[in-house]
Write an enzyme that holds these catalytic residues in place. Structure first.
Site, PDB file in Angstrom:
ATOM      1  N   LYS A   1      38.539  33.515  37.129  1.00  0.00           N
ATOM      2  CA  LYS A   1      40.059  33.612  37.015  1.00  0.00           C
ATOM      3  C   LYS A   1      40.731  33.266  38.418  1.00  0.00           C
ATOM      4  O   LYS A   1      40.385  33.598  39.382  1.00  0.00           O
ATOM      5  CB  LYS A   1      40.488  35.192  36.378  1.00  0.00           C
ATOM      6  CG  LYS A   1      40.167  36.044  37.419  1.00  0.00           C
ATOM      7  CD  LYS A   1      41.151  36.537  38.350  1.00  0.00           C
ATOM      8  CE  LYS A   1      40.976  37.921  39.398  1.00  0.00           C
ATOM      9  NZ  LYS A   1      41.375  37.723  40.653  1.00  0.00           N
TER      10      LYS A   1
ATOM     11  N   ASP B   1      39.571  44.573  37.124  1.00  0.00           N
ATOM     12  CA  ASP B   1      39.815  43.199  36.324  1.00  0.00           C
ATOM     13  C   ASP B   1      38.725  42.913  35.499  1.00  0.00           C
ATOM     14  O   ASP B   1      38.699  41.658  34.990  1.00  0.00           O
ATOM     15  CB  ASP B   1      40.182  42.155  37.285  1.00  0.00           C
ATOM     16  CG  ASP B   1      39.132  41.959  38.415  1.00  0.00           C
ATOM     17  OD1 ASP B   1      38.138  42.638  38.405  1.00  0.00           O
ATOM     18  OD2 ASP B   1      39.562  41.319  39.491  1.00  0.00           O
TER      19      ASP B   1
HETATM   20  O1  C5P Z   1      38.305  48.020  40.545  1.00  0.00           O
HETATM   21  P1  C5P Z   1      37.441  47.259  41.736  1.00  0.00           P
HETATM   22  O2  C5P Z   1      36.099  48.114  41.968  1.00  0.00           O
HETATM   23  O3  C5P Z   1      37.398  45.872  41.336  1.00  0.00           O
HETATM   24  O4  C5P Z   1      38.144  47.673  43.116  1.00  0.00           O
HETATM   25  C1  C5P Z   1      37.608  47.199  44.139  1.00  0.00           C
HETATM   26  C2  C5P Z   1      38.644  47.888  45.227  1.00  0.00           C
HETATM   27  O5  C5P Z   1      39.626  47.058  45.479  1.00  0.00           O
HETATM   28  C3  C5P Z   1      38.821  49.547  45.010  1.00  0.00           C
HETATM   29  O6  C5P Z   1      37.829  50.251  45.426  1.00  0.00           O
HETATM   30  C4  C5P Z   1      40.172  49.638  45.820  1.00  0.00           C
HETATM   31  O7  C5P Z   1      39.877  49.799  47.358  1.00  0.00           O
HETATM   32  C5  C5P Z   1      40.990  48.036  45.844  1.00  0.00           C
HETATM   33  N1  C5P Z   1      41.763  47.981  44.617  1.00  0.00           N
HETATM   34  C6  C5P Z   1      43.128  48.511  44.789  1.00  0.00           C
HETATM   35  N2  C5P Z   1      43.918  48.591  43.888  1.00  0.00           N
HETATM   36  C7  C5P Z   1      43.580  47.887  42.731  1.00  0.00           C
HETATM   37  C8  C5P Z   1      42.377  47.108  42.423  1.00  0.00           C
HETATM   38  C9  C5P Z   1      41.576  47.456  43.561  1.00  0.00           C
HETATM   39  O8  C5P Z   1      43.402  49.241  45.749  1.00  0.00           O
HETATM   40  N3  C5P Z   1      44.678  47.706  41.670  1.00  0.00           N
END
Ligand code: C5P
Length: 294
Positions: free
Chosen positions: A17, A143
């Protein structure tokens, strides 16, 4: 996401994406950030194949030597989640052909996790509907759920609240992925939440109308300055793409990939050709010509 079932296997082609717009609205008490983002699936795919594993274990094999295939891999976490939710304990063998660059803002790991939930749903005939898959996806990452609503969606919350959006026409892009990736958490740590967030109404309208020029004007990613501080190649490639005259250019997600938005397929090809002729100056960055998925 495309899926095919044979007598002994399920095969899934799952896309990358890009974010055409990403605004960071607030820091949340849970450590995440509140987002408003326009995500679009593009024609660069990882392939996963699911077969029976008679040992009763989960095995994951990947053609990319630097990808860890241990329990922390999102694919393995998705298998664990699917087992927990379904009560199934059968073994499963998974092969992954990795083409989406990693730690590149293209959500390759999240796409693989979504493909695992969807693939096991078919392989084990679990009968989960889209809303169940979206709910499970959100437990694995911000995502992951998007891939059940692709090809395009307006996403809010952590990124997991999804409103599907129909593109007015297919979009042609050139992706340039530096050899060095970026950690999403590191980039978010460096972001400055704006007191005057950009509104997304104009880009949503332009996407729905298929107005490429207006889309080019509305491209926006609040994470880009933080990513450029960590990885100067992002700013270099952004300037290089701007010099080749596409309708617009932007970093996707938390980087490090940047993309050019093109008026038509031939323009994407000529930009890719120009990048190829200057490949010595790209310091190992990879170039992909892609189109938004149907
Ligand atoms: O949700 P995911 O594991 O993909 O996110 C990885 C990191 O990115 C999270 O631990 C966080 O530090 C950051 N993040 C964030 N806000 C979001 C998505 C991700 O701060 N909306």
């Amino acid at each position: 996401m495309l899926m095919r079932r044979t007598a002994s296997a399920v095969r899934v082609w799952t896309p990358a994406k890009v974010n055409l717009f990403l605004e960071v609205l607030a820091r949340r008490p849970d450590g995440y950030h509140e987002l408003a983002t326009l995500m679009m699936a593009v024609s660069l795919y990882d392939t996963l194949e699911f077969t029976e594993e008679t040992t009763g274990a989960t095995s994951l094999h990947c053609d990319h030597p630097s990808l860890s295939t241990g329990p922390e891999n999102l694919i393995c976490r998705a298998v664990q989640l699917a087992r927990r939710e379904s009560g199934r304990s059968d073994g499963v063998g998974i092969r992954l052909w990795k083409r989406i660059p990693m730690a590149a803002g293209l959500a390759g790991g999240s796409s693989d996790a979504a493909a695992t939930l969807a693939g096991l749903n078919r392989f084990w005939r679990l009968g989960w509907d889209r809303s169940k898959l979206i709910q499970l996806g959100s437990e694995l990452g911000s995502d992951v759920s998007f891939f059940f609503a692709a090809p395009a969606a307006w996403c809010t919350g952590r990124g997991e609240q999804i409103e599907p959006l129909r593109l007015g026409r297919p979009l042609d892009l050139v992706l340039v992925a530096p050899p060095v990736g970026l950690s999403t958490a590191d980039v978010f740590r460096g972001v400055t939440v704006s007191t005057e967030p950009r509104a997304g109404a104009a880009i949503r309208q332009a996407a729905a109308a298929g107005d490429v020029r207006e889309l080019g004007r509305q491209l926006h990613n609040r994470l880009q300055p933080a990513a450029e501080r960590l990885c100067p190649a992002v700013a270099d490639l952004f300037a290089r793409l701007a010099g080749l005259g596409p309708v617009g250019q932007l970093m996707t997600g938390s980087g490090s990939t940047v993309f050019a938005l093109c008026r038509y397929p031939g323009e994407a090809l000529s930009i890719a050709r120009a990048l190829h002729s200057a490949r010595d100056e790209l310091n190992g960055a990879r170039v992909f010509v892609v189109r938004s998925c149907d």
